[in-house]
Design a protein around this motif. Structure first.
Motif, PDB file in Angstrom:
ATOM      1  N   PRO A 163      92.172  85.727  40.652  1.00 42.70           N
ATOM      2  CA  PRO A 163      91.359  84.832  40.122  1.00 42.70           C
ATOM      3  C   PRO A 163      91.145  84.007  41.527  1.00 42.70           C
ATOM      4  O   PRO A 163      89.916  84.041  42.273  1.00 42.70           O
ATOM      5  CB  PRO A 163      91.346  83.640  39.158  1.00 42.70           C
ATOM      6  N   PRO A 164      92.098  83.392  42.306  1.00 43.73           N
ATOM      7  CA  PRO A 164      91.489  82.809  43.860  1.00 43.73           C
ATOM      8  C   PRO A 164      91.052  83.801  44.551  1.00 43.73           C
ATOM      9  O   PRO A 164      89.937  83.332  45.364  1.00 43.73           O
ATOM     10  CB  PRO A 164      93.071  82.486  44.199  1.00 43.73           C
ATOM     11  N   ALA A 165      91.912  85.085  45.261  1.00 43.69           N
ATOM     12  CA  ALA A 165      91.146  86.217  45.634  1.00 43.69           C
ATOM     13  C   ALA A 165      89.946  86.393  45.397  1.00 43.69           C
ATOM     14  O   ALA A 165      88.917  86.880  46.022  1.00 43.69           O
ATOM     15  CB  ALA A 165      91.742  87.225  45.620  1.00 43.69           C
ATOM     16  N   ARG A 166      89.371  86.838  43.969  1.00 41.94           N
ATOM     17  CA  ARG A 166      88.419  86.973  43.211  1.00 41.94           C
ATOM     18  C   ARG A 166      86.925  85.755  43.718  1.00 41.94           C
ATOM     19  O   ARG A 166      85.952  86.402  44.515  1.00 41.94           O
ATOM     20  CB  ARG A 166      87.997  86.989  42.338  1.00 41.94           C
ATOM     21  N   ARG A 167      87.618  84.534  43.804  1.00 41.64           N
ATOM     22  CA  ARG A 167      87.137  83.319  44.240  1.00 41.64           C
ATOM     23  C   ARG A 167      86.163  83.829  45.414  1.00 41.64           C
ATOM     24  O   ARG A 167      85.015  83.657  46.013  1.00 41.64           O
ATOM     25  CB  ARG A 167      87.850  82.596  44.028  1.00 41.64           C
ATOM     26  N   TRP A 168      87.275  83.962  46.135  1.00 44.00           N
ATOM     27  CA  TRP A 168      86.972  82.942  47.618  1.00 44.00           C
ATOM     28  C   TRP A 168      85.766  84.905  48.172  1.00 44.00           C
ATOM     29  O   TRP A 168      84.721  84.905  48.738  1.00 44.00           O
ATOM     30  CB  TRP A 168      88.032  83.484  48.623  1.00 44.00           C
TER      31      TRP A 168
END
Length: 241
Positions: A163-168
């Protein structure tokens, strides 16, 4: 020393010897991973800037002085000359080929409509389509920057489970969607008002300068996404809580 003892000593020596060195392939550099490459180099270098700007700098003033027909042939001539120059020098012809295709479509529309502003219509439509595609990909949680980078970097789509990578990646995608939307809206307003000279100026001013800003922001966002991809799962889960 018996035969069995000598055999045992030989086996012990072989087992304690250094393992043969294994050659590892050199790590592949990428646009986002090469800190020594400038933004301009990562986006195709000066040649890409020249190939995208010279036809416009030719078409607009020639149209103002000698009319549409001469401007059409002048822009086509410049595009063909740049393509031939690139081929003769055995350089990467992709920027020149892309520039030639864009010029050919632009002058075809201008010729068919009988209006110089038609030269810019294809670019406006293209920007609108790109902006819509990037925005839609972010909305459906398949941000195009992540998809493109996953294919380039060879990691595939594993980032979607992070999820954090997808947000970036989504942030980077929205940056490009906004850039394409700004270009399309402002240039279409100039198109409706028959501002051919300002259309040429806007195409150049909103081309590479804004793209460099968006590209820098993309590198910033992608590196943060990759940092989340590389961190241990336990640390990643803790950061999500």
């Amino acid at each position: 020393m018996t035969e069995s003892e000598r055999a045992g000593d030989q086996a012990s020596t072989e087992n304690t010897g250094d393992a043969p060195a294994v050659d590892t392939p050199p790590k592949r550099k990428s646009a986002f991973g090469d800190p020594d490459a400038s933004l301009l180099e990562q986006m195709g270098g000066v040649r890409g800037l020249v190939y995208s700007s010279i036809p416009i700098l030719t078409f607009v003033p020639v149209n103002g002085f000698w009319g549409l027909t001469v401007a059409i042939w002048a822009a086509l001539g410049v595009a063909v000359a740049m393509l031939m120059w690139s081929l003769l020098r055995r350089e990467n012809p992709q920027p020149a080929i892309s520039g030639f295709i864009g010029v050919a479509i632009g002058v075809l529309i201008a010729w068919r409509t009988g209006d110089a502003k038609g030269y810019f219509l294809y670019g406006i439509i293209t920007q609108a389509v790109y902006g819509g595609a990037f925005a839609l990909s972010a909305l459906v949680r398949w941000p195009l920057v992540g998809v493109i980078w996953g294919l380039i970097d060879g990691r595939g789509m594993a980032w979607r489970r992070n999820p954090p990578a997808r947000r970036w990646y989504a942030i980077a995608t929205w940056i490009w969607a906004g850039l394409f939307a700004i270009r399309a809206v402002l240039q279409y307003a100039l198109y409706l008002n028959d501002e051919v000279n300002w259309l040429g100026a806007a195409r150049i001013a909103m081309g590479w300068p804004l793209a460099l800003v968006a590209f820098a922001a993309t590198i910033w966002a992608v590196r943060r996404a990759m940092a989340h991809e590389n961190e241990p799962a336990a640390a990643r889960d803790a950061s999500d809580e």
